[in-house]
Design a protein around this motif. Structure first.
Motif, PDB file in Angstrom:
ATOM      1  N   LEU A  17       0.958  -1.239  -0.181  1.00 39.22           N
ATOM      2  CA  LEU A  17      -0.044   0.076  -0.026  1.00 39.22           C
ATOM      3  C   LEU A  17       0.878   1.243   0.169  1.00 39.22           C
ATOM      4  CD1 LEU A  17      -2.811  -0.724   2.751  1.00 39.22           C
ATOM      5  CD2 LEU A  17      -3.143  -0.589   0.264  1.00 39.22           C
ATOM      6  N   GLY A  18       0.136   2.326  -0.484  1.00 37.50           N
ATOM      7  CA  GLY A  18       1.059   3.485  -0.300  1.00 37.50           C
ATOM      8  C   GLY A  18       0.662   3.962   1.253  1.00 37.50           C
ATOM      9  N   GLN A  19       1.624   5.116   1.640  1.00 40.58           N
ATOM     10  CA  GLN A  19       1.293   5.480   2.863  1.00 40.58           C
ATOM     11  C   GLN A  19       0.016   6.142   3.073  1.00 40.58           C
ATOM     12  OE1 GLN A  19       4.545   7.763   4.852  1.00 40.58           O
ATOM     13  NE2 GLN A  19       6.003   6.652   3.876  1.00 40.58           N
ATOM     14  N   PRO A  20      -0.355   6.606   2.170  1.00 38.61           N
ATOM     15  CA  PRO A  20      -1.807   7.601   2.276  1.00 38.61           C
ATOM     16  C   PRO A  20      -2.824   6.322   2.663  1.00 38.61           C
ATOM     17  CG  PRO A  20      -0.798   8.608   0.525  1.00 38.61           C
ATOM     18  CD  PRO A  20       0.137   7.382   1.010  1.00 38.61           C
ATOM     19  N   GLY A  21      -2.603   5.348   1.901  1.00 38.38           N
ATOM     20  CA  GLY A  21      -3.840   4.200   1.932  1.00 38.38           C
ATOM     21  C   GLY A  21      -3.487   3.509   3.399  1.00 38.38           C
ATOM     22  N   LEU A  22      -2.576   3.394   3.766  1.00 42.37           N
ATOM     23  CA  LEU A  22      -2.548   2.662   5.243  1.00 42.37           C
ATOM     24  C   LEU A  22      -2.768   3.726   6.359  1.00 42.37           C
ATOM     25  CD1 LEU A  22      -1.612   0.549   7.187  1.00 42.37           C
ATOM     26  CD2 LEU A  22       0.673   1.442   6.929  1.00 42.37           C
ATOM     27  N   SER A  23      -2.660   5.000   5.971  1.00 42.28           N
ATOM     28  CA  SER A  23      -3.092   6.219   6.979  1.00 42.28           C
ATOM     29  C   SER A  23      -4.505   6.051   7.166  1.00 42.28           C
ATOM     30  CB  SER A  23      -2.472   7.501   6.800  1.00 42.28           C
ATOM     31  OG  SER A  23      -1.121   7.517   6.814  1.00 42.28           O
ATOM     32  N   ALA A  24      -5.183   6.102   5.925  1.00 44.62           N
ATOM     33  CA  ALA A  24      -6.574   6.077   5.776  1.00 44.62           C
ATOM     34  C   ALA A  24      -7.228   4.848   6.492  1.00 44.62           C
ATOM     35  CB  ALA A  24      -7.221   5.992   4.321  1.00 44.62           C
ATOM     36  N   ALA A  25      -6.561   3.583   6.452  1.00 44.35           N
ATOM     37  CA  ALA A  25      -7.114   2.254   7.157  1.00 44.35           C
ATOM     38  C   ALA A  25      -6.922   2.407   8.784  1.00 44.35           C
ATOM     39  CB  ALA A  25      -6.231   1.309   6.578  1.00 44.35           C
ATOM     40  N   LEU A  26      -5.658   3.350   9.088  1.00 43.21           N
ATOM     41  CA  LEU A  26      -5.490   3.255  10.435  1.00 43.21           C
ATOM     42  C   LEU A  26      -6.579   4.437  11.116  1.00 43.21           C
ATOM     43  CD1 LEU A  26      -3.948   2.922  12.969  1.00 43.21           C
ATOM     44  CD2 LEU A  26      -2.250   4.845  12.413  1.00 43.21           C
ATOM     45  N   ARG A  27      -7.021   5.504  10.302  1.00 46.74           N
ATOM     46  CA  ARG A  27      -7.940   6.574  10.654  1.00 46.74           C
ATOM     47  C   ARG A  27      -9.139   5.616  10.819  1.00 46.74           C
ATOM     48  NH1 ARG A  27      -6.992   9.698   6.980  1.00 46.74           N
ATOM     49  NH2 ARG A  27      -8.754   9.134   5.578  1.00 46.74           N
ATOM     50  N   ARG A  28      -9.787   5.092  10.126  1.00 47.03           N
ATOM     51  CA  ARG A  28     -10.982   4.079  10.110  1.00 47.03           C
ATOM     52  C   ARG A  28     -11.025   3.223  11.446  1.00 47.03           C
ATOM     53  NH1 ARG A  28     -11.280   0.932   4.872  1.00 47.03           N
ATOM     54  NH2 ARG A  28     -13.143   0.034   5.927  1.00 47.03           N
ATOM     55  N   LEU A  29      -9.783   2.417  11.724  1.00 50.13           N
ATOM     56  CA  LEU A  29      -9.662   1.928  12.825  1.00 50.13           C
ATOM     57  C   LEU A  29      -9.895   2.383  13.939  1.00 50.13           C
ATOM     58  CD1 LEU A  29      -9.668  -1.259  13.479  1.00 50.13           C
ATOM     59  CD2 LEU A  29      -7.291  -1.003  13.452  1.00 50.13           C
ATOM     60  N   ARG A  30      -9.302   3.598  14.236  1.00 56.10           N
ATOM     61  CA  ARG A  30      -9.194   4.560  15.301  1.00 56.10           C
ATOM     62  C   ARG A  30     -10.639   4.996  15.480  1.00 56.10           C
ATOM     63  NH1 ARG A  30      -3.866   8.026  13.843  1.00 56.10           N
ATOM     64  NH2 ARG A  30      -2.294   7.038  15.174  1.00 56.10           N
ATOM     65  N   GLU A  31     -11.516   5.254  14.502  1.00 55.85           N
ATOM     66  CA  GLU A  31     -12.794   6.058  14.655  1.00 55.85           C
ATOM     67  C   GLU A  31     -13.647   4.805  15.153  1.00 55.85           C
ATOM     68  OE1 GLU A  31     -13.635   7.331  10.756  1.00 55.85           O
ATOM     69  OE2 GLU A  31     -12.493   9.158  11.068  1.00 55.85           O
ATOM     70  N   ALA A  32     -13.401   3.513  14.490  1.00 55.17           N
ATOM     71  CA  ALA A  32     -14.367   2.381  14.828  1.00 55.17           C
ATOM     72  C   ALA A  32     -14.086   2.104  16.402  1.00 55.17           C
ATOM     73  CB  ALA A  32     -14.068   1.348  13.955  1.00 55.17           C
ATOM     74  N   LEU A  33     -12.834   1.918  16.965  1.00 55.36           N
ATOM     75  CA  LEU A  33     -12.695   1.423  18.230  1.00 55.36           C
ATOM     76  C   LEU A  33     -12.491   2.698  19.167  1.00 55.36           C
ATOM     77  CD1 LEU A  33      -9.758  -1.134  17.216  1.00 55.36           C
ATOM     78  CD2 LEU A  33     -12.149  -1.255  18.065  1.00 55.36           C
ATOM     79  N   ASP A  34     -12.564   3.822  18.824  1.00 53.12           N
ATOM     80  CA  ASP A  34     -12.616   5.149  19.581  1.00 53.12           C
ATOM     81  C   ASP A  34     -11.428   5.208  20.398  1.00 53.12           C
ATOM     82  OD1 ASP A  34     -13.494   7.602  20.731  1.00 53.12           O
ATOM     83  OD2 ASP A  34     -14.673   6.556  22.303  1.00 53.12           O
ATOM     84  N   ASP A  35     -10.197   5.022  19.783  1.00 53.98           N
ATOM     85  CA  ASP A  35      -8.851   5.056  20.376  1.00 53.98           C
ATOM     86  C   ASP A  35      -7.862   5.266  19.481  1.00 53.98           C
ATOM     87  OD1 ASP A  35      -7.575   4.002  23.172  1.00 53.98           O
ATOM     88  OD2 ASP A  35      -6.075   3.481  21.343  1.00 53.98           O
ATOM     89  N   GLU A  36      -6.690   5.970  19.879  1.00 52.33           N
ATOM     90  CA  GLU A  36      -5.729   6.636  19.225  1.00 52.33           C
ATOM     91  C   GLU A  36      -4.831   5.076  18.540  1.00 52.33           C
ATOM     92  OE1 GLU A  36      -4.211   9.513  17.816  1.00 52.33           O
ATOM     93  OE2 GLU A  36      -6.297   9.842  18.135  1.00 52.33           O
ATOM     94  N   LEU A  37      -4.735   4.149  19.242  1.00 48.99           N
ATOM     95  CA  LEU A  37      -4.023   2.887  18.884  1.00 48.99           C
ATOM     96  C   LEU A  37      -2.581   2.938  18.628  1.00 48.99           C
ATOM     97  CD1 LEU A  37      -6.593   1.472  16.161  1.00 48.99           C
ATOM     98  CD2 LEU A  37      -6.307   0.774  18.681  1.00 48.99           C
ATOM     99  N   PHE A  38      -2.323   4.197  17.982  1.00 50.33           N
ATOM    100  CA  PHE A  38      -0.622   4.318  18.031  1.00 50.33           C
ATOM    101  C   PHE A  38      -0.475   5.610  18.187  1.00 50.33           C
ATOM    102  CE2 PHE A  38      -1.712   0.309  15.331  1.00 50.33           C
ATOM    103  CZ  PHE A  38      -0.603  -0.429  16.128  1.00 50.33           C
ATOM    104  N   VAL A  39       0.488   6.008  18.798  1.00 49.98           N
ATOM    105  CA  VAL A  39       1.022   7.553  18.792  1.00 49.98           C
ATOM    106  C   VAL A  39       2.375   7.521  18.383  1.00 49.98           C
ATOM    107  CG1 VAL A  39      -0.498   8.051  21.022  1.00 49.98           C
ATOM    108  CG2 VAL A  39       1.724   7.161  21.281  1.00 49.98           C
TER     109      VAL A  39
END
Length: 320
Positions: free
Chosen positions: A36-58
């Protein structure tokens, strides 16, 4: 508890992205592994953060630090992904030489007499750590016992199977007459009258003396005299050695009995239908490597045993 709407937002791609980020702790390396490109992975991480309501990674320096929430869910996600990988990974070829365990086969006693010994001998050669278990089986209970896991497959004359079973043809089993010529002085080929006049011994698990033979004889205007009925084929040779009587049995066991007990065999003097012997197994076992190997082994051994005994039938390989 996570609601259904939240769960629907989380797909396998998001879980895979989370897993790789946990391992790499770096967006660039994780994106490269995921193709994946970095933008695609960042978008996936954003969706996961929103779904779990947590930053997950800092971000910490040039890397990523998982949050306590990420650390707590990581083992369960890894287990889930590992389970999916095991489920879809191509199965390793079954190795009978190194396998240890049981092979279980259900057969009625006439087929057991013809095939069990050769099957056990071949299995000892090819899979010395295995054990062969023969289960007495009748066609009326074969499907139920198969579902209960009593045996790997059944060999018999089976009824129409359920949708979750497979009934594969093996061979059509003809009938043959057998007797002790020291007791019953008849010369082959038998005449229809000699056959009808002789005393008969039948085999019936339930004690029924009448069979399709009586129907066929009735069409010729004749009947026979049944003097004894035994519950299993194993009792038949001693009965025939003890009295002037004849039995009509499946060809495979008749030829086996003749060889072992010095009895005489001949073709019946009337046309009798052949019984379709089939193999019944569960549809879920169709692609299982161990079960498929065992089915193929039985077909090889049964075909060789039929040929060696002089039966003029060929065995189908459909079950393999």
């Amino acid at each position: 508890m996570m609601n259904d709407a939240t769960l629907r937002k989380i797909d396998l791609n998001l879980l895979l992205a989370f897993s790789v980020l946990m391992q790499e702790r770096n967006v660039s390396r994780a994106a490269e592994r995921l193709l994946l490109g970095q933008p695609g992975l960042s978008a996936a991480l954003r969706r996961l953060r929103e779904a779990l309501d947590d930053e997950l990674f800092v971000r910490v320096g040039r890397g990523l630090q998982p949050t306590p929430r990420a650390l707590s869910i990581a083992p369960a996600i890894e287990d889930a992904l590992s389970g999916i990988e095991r489920a879809i990974r191509p199965q390793a070829e079954f190795d009978p030489a190194s396998w240890q365990g049981e092979f279980r086969i259900g057969m009625c006693d006439n087929l057991e007499s013809a095939f069990f010994g050769p099957l056990a001998a071949r299995l000892l050669q090819l899979s010395p750590g295995a054990r062969l278990i023969g289960i007495a089986s009748e066609k009326r209970d074969a499907a139920r016992r198969l579902d209960e896991g009593v045996f790997d497959f059944s060999v018999s004359v089976h009824d129409e199977p359920a949708s979750w079973h497979i009934r594969a043809p093996l061979f059509n089993q003809a009938s043959i007459c057998i007797y002790d010529d020291a007791q019953l002085r008849l010369k082959a080929p038998l005449s229809l009258q000699d056959f009808a006049d002789a005393a008969h011994v039948t085999v019936s698990f339930e004690g029924n003396a009448s069979t399709g033979i009586d129907i066929a004889l009735g069409r010729t205007g004749r009947s026979r005299r049944v003097v004894a009925t035994v519950p299993r084929f194993s009792a038949l040779p001693t009965a025939l050695r003890a009295m002037p009587a004849i039995a009509t049995v499946p060809e495979s066991i008749g030829r086996c009995m003749a060889q072992l007990h010095g009895l005489t065999i001949c073709a019946p003097p009337l046309s009798l239908p052949a019984d379709p012997v089939t193999m019944l197994y569960r549809r879920v076992d169709q692609a299982d490597g161990r079960a498929r190997w065992f089915r193929r082994l039985f077909i090889d051994v049964a075909g060789e045993a039929l040929e060696a005994s002089g039966c003029r039938v060929s065995i189908s390989r459909a079950a393999a």
